[in-house]
Design an enzyme around this catalytic site. Structure first.
Site, short mmCIF file in Angstrom:
data_model
loop_
_atom_site.label_atom_id
_atom_site.label_comp_id
_atom_site.label_asym_id
_atom_site.label_seq_id
_atom_site.Cartn_x
_atom_site.Cartn_y
_atom_site.Cartn_z
N ARG A 1 -2.55 -1.48 -9.90
CA ARG A 1 -1.37 -2.32 -10.11
C ARG A 1 -1.78 -3.79 -10.09
O ARG A 1 -2.87 -4.11 -9.59
CB ARG A 1 -0.36 -2.11 -8.97
CG ARG A 1 -0.03 -0.67 -8.71
CD ARG A 1 0.26 -0.42 -7.22
NE ARG A 1 0.37 1.02 -6.95
CZ ARG A 1 1.50 1.69 -6.85
NH1 ARG A 1 2.64 1.04 -6.95
NH2 ARG A 1 1.51 2.99 -6.63
N ARG B 1 2.66 13.37 -9.00
CA ARG B 1 2.70 12.45 -10.14
C ARG B 1 1.32 12.36 -10.79
O ARG B 1 0.31 12.44 -10.11
CB ARG B 1 3.16 11.08 -9.63
CG ARG B 1 3.25 10.01 -10.67
CD ARG B 1 4.17 8.90 -10.19
NE ARG B 1 3.48 7.96 -9.31
CZ ARG B 1 4.09 6.90 -8.77
NH1 ARG B 1 5.38 6.66 -8.99
NH2 ARG B 1 3.43 6.08 -7.99
N GLY C 1 2.64 3.72 1.47
CA GLY C 1 3.21 4.01 2.78
C GLY C 1 3.62 5.47 2.94
O GLY C 1 3.71 5.99 4.05
N ASP D 1 7.01 3.91 -11.14
CA ASP D 1 7.98 3.80 -10.05
C ASP D 1 9.41 3.72 -10.54
O ASP D 1 10.00 2.65 -10.68
CB ASP D 1 7.65 2.62 -9.13
CG ASP D 1 6.74 3.09 -8.00
OD1 ASP D 1 6.39 4.29 -7.99
OD2 ASP D 1 6.39 2.28 -7.13
N ASP E 1 9.56 6.07 7.01
CA ASP E 1 9.32 7.38 7.64
C ASP E 1 8.30 8.22 6.89
O ASP E 1 7.92 9.30 7.33
CB ASP E 1 10.65 8.14 7.80
CG ASP E 1 11.33 8.42 6.46
OD1 ASP E 1 10.73 8.12 5.41
OD2 ASP E 1 12.47 8.91 6.47
N GLY E 2 7.89 7.75 5.71
CA GLY E 2 6.86 8.48 4.97
C GLY E 2 7.40 9.57 4.05
O GLY E 2 6.65 10.19 3.30
N GLY F 1 0.83 -1.21 0.00
CA GLY F 1 0.00 0.00 0.00
C GLY F 1 0.86 1.25 0.00
O GLY F 1 2.08 1.19 0.10
N ASP G 1 3.84 -5.00 -7.47
CA ASP G 1 3.21 -3.72 -7.06
C ASP G 1 3.73 -2.56 -7.91
O ASP G 1 3.21 -1.46 -7.82
CB ASP G 1 3.45 -3.45 -5.57
CG ASP G 1 4.92 -3.52 -5.20
OD1 ASP G 1 5.54 -4.57 -5.46
OD2 ASP G 1 5.45 -2.53 -4.66
P1 AMP Z 1 8.64 1.21 -3.79
O1 AMP Z 1 9.96 0.55 -3.59
O2 AMP Z 1 8.74 2.71 -3.91
O3 AMP Z 1 7.86 0.63 -4.90
O4 AMP Z 1 7.84 0.98 -2.45
C1 AMP Z 1 7.51 -0.28 -1.93
C2 AMP Z 1 6.64 -0.14 -0.70
O5 AMP Z 1 7.36 0.50 0.35
C3 AMP Z 1 5.40 0.68 -0.88
O6 AMP Z 1 4.41 0.13 -0.05
C4 AMP Z 1 5.82 2.04 -0.40
O7 AMP Z 1 4.72 2.84 -0.01
C5 AMP Z 1 6.70 1.70 0.78
N1 AMP Z 1 7.71 2.72 1.08
C6 AMP Z 1 8.85 3.00 0.40
N2 AMP Z 1 9.54 3.98 0.99
C7 AMP Z 1 8.83 4.36 2.09
C8 AMP Z 1 9.02 5.34 3.12
N3 AMP Z 1 10.09 6.13 3.16
N4 AMP Z 1 8.06 5.43 4.06
C9 AMP Z 1 6.97 4.64 4.05
N5 AMP Z 1 6.76 3.70 3.13
C10 AMP Z 1 7.65 3.56 2.15
MG MG Z 2 6.20 1.01 -5.80
#
Ligand code: AMP
Ligand code: MG
Length: 487
Positions: A185, A178, A94, A264, A127-128, A92, A254
């Protein structure tokens, strides 16, 4: 004095209302000291947004999700996914939010989405936040891909937040706004399927059909038609990546869209020297997502997608599996055809040439490229000159030019069309060393190199004498190149 009006955006919340089980209402975090780093004015205009007002505080608030237009309900989207082959039932958004959908000037619905807007209930240990470098990187590469004609999510803006974010070192925070046809997905379907709620799964599939493949609704089996449409879209997409030498780097389920858009941009890169093992991600130790594996991985991901659809394909699950398998088998053929058609274009070969004439030429070329480890992009562009009669530019790129000559002679005998070649073989791609240079300058508050690089890569087929250094291969000593997932 006139004040620019706050931008009004007629945002709908279709995803949130039609699929509430997959949406968690959430609010973007305030930014301590927002500063607009880059704004995509043509894209803003396409969406019916006034670029000037997006530069005002309320407009920047809209880009950050802190100034929510009336009627909009930002949500974090739920999805699952296979990451490097391992299933995670709950990923999801994050650190991202879907602000809502907007109908562009062409009437098409598009998502406005925020990446780096703070922790959500899906954040797990994260950390979001997002930081300046990777968000500018996504902006650059996605806009380059769009200009190259590849289906992709787009980038509307990057805003520095003024927040200090802890990574390996402390880095300046940023948010990417974006735009995408949708953020559905394969992982969204995996999540819906795992709930065991077939009604939800059906609503999700209907939503996907309506947004992306409305023709499927009239098919005898609409859900099979949906699956086949996604297979076709992904076969074409991955063929385009391969033809351009693009390595996505994290083809987790995803990170694979239902729309067929690239999504992504993390540890992605354009290959310099041709090598099927090319891989830029520091965390992909097994090379699962290396350049040459991409078609096979796409098919694997599509198999996971098919599994989610089984309850909708047929009452009898054995027959459902049969239908899905049959449809999935089309991928290899469709990918192969798209690649060959694309290669014929790259080589300027007429469509009516027989396969027997073209296939051996292609095979030989690929092994020649691999043996000589030539700069992939420069090679094809230089072939355009060879088609016009000047073989020196391409011969200069290959260490053992002797082995190239026989091939060149056979290819030139087929009368390649140089102009057609120049329309598909880019001069400018976001080369790794140029991207790094632009991002390093951006960290020092100098955005000029980023803008110059954007200027080059957003008109990739149009050679300009003052941009010569943007067309050159990486300097000796650059590499091996690694991108890091600590985004
Ligand atoms: P990604 O590698 O960007 O495709 O992200 C994979 C998953 O990790 C997704 O659920 C993102 O929302 C979560 N995610 C990646 N970086 C962070 C972050 N800094 N804080 C919270 N969730 C993250
Ligand atoms: Mg992703």
């Amino acid at each position: 004095m006139t004040l620019a009006a706050a931008p009004t955006v007629p945002l709908t919340g279709r995803f949130a209302t039609e699929l509430p089980e997959l949406a968690v209402r959430w609010q973007a975090a305030e930014a301590p000291e927002p500063r607009l780093l880059v704004l995509n004015e043509p894209l803003a205009a396409e969406l019916g947004l006034d670029p000037a007002s997006l530069r005002e505080p309320d407009g920047i608030g809209l880009l950050l999700g802190t100034h929510v237009p009336d009627g909009a309900t930002p949500v974090a989207q739920a999805y699952a996914g296979h990451q490097f082959g391992m299933y995670s039932p709950r990923l999801g958004d994050g650190r991202a939010l879907l602000l809502g959908e907007v109908a562009g000037s062409d009437g098409r619905l598009r998502d406005i989405h925020l990446k780096g807007s703070g922790r959500t209930p899906f954040a797990r240990g994260g950390d979001g936040w997002a930081v300046v470098g990777p968000m500018l990187r996504e902006y650059l590469v996605s806009e380059a891909m769009h200009a190259l004609g590849v289906p992709t999510t787009r980038s509307l803006a990057v805003v520095a937040t003024g927040r200090r974010v802890q990574r390996e070192t402390v880095l300046p925070g940023a948010l990417l706004t974006r735009v995408a046809s949708s953020h559905l997905r394969v992982g969204t379907f995996q999540y819906a399927r795992a709930t065991g709620d077939t009604d939800l799964l059906r609503r999700l599939a209907d939503h996907a059909i309506e947004r992306h493949y409305p023709g499927a609704a009239d098919a005898e089996n609409p859900y099979r038609a949906l699956f086949e449409a996604v297979v076709t879209a992904q076969a074409s997409l991955v063929a385009q990546w391969m033809l351009l030498g693009f390595v996505h780097g994290v083809m987790n389920t995803d990170n694979m869209t239902i729309s067929g858009e690239t999504i992504d941009y993390g540890p992605c890169a354009f290959m310099d020297e041709f090598d099927p093992r090319s891989l830029y991600s520091s965390i992909d130790e097994g090379g699962r997502y290396a350049y040459g594996n991409q078609p096979a991985v796409a098919a694997w991901n599509l198999a996971r997608f098919a599994e989610t659809l089984l309850p909708l394909l047929h009452e009898d699950q054995e027959q459902a599996v049969e239908l899905a398998t049959e449809s999935l088998e089309r991928f290899t053929e469709q990918y192969g055809t798209a690649w060959v058609v694309g290669m014929r274009d790259k080589l300027g070969l007429a469509g009516d040439l027989a396969d027997e004439q073209v296939s051996p030429l292609l095979e030989e070329l690929m092994s020649l490229l691999e043996r000589s480890r030539v700069d992939y992009t420069s090679f094809f562009r230089a072939l355009g000159s060879a088609a016009r009669g000047d073989v020196e530019p391409v011969r200069c790129l290959v260490a053992d030019a002797g082995s190239l000559d026989a091939w060149l002679q056979r290819w030139r005998a087929l009368n390649p069309d140089a102009e057609r070649m120049d329309r598909v073989n880019p001069v400018y791609i976001p080369r790794n060393h140029l991207v790094e240079e632009a991002l390093a300058a951006a960290y020092e508050d100098d955005l000029a190199p980023l803008h110059r690089l954007l200027e080059a890569v957003t008109a990739p087929y149009e050679e300009r004498p003052d941009l010569e250094r943007y067309a050159s291969p990486a300097p000796e000593g650059f590499g091996p190149y690694r991108t890091f997932c600590g985004t």
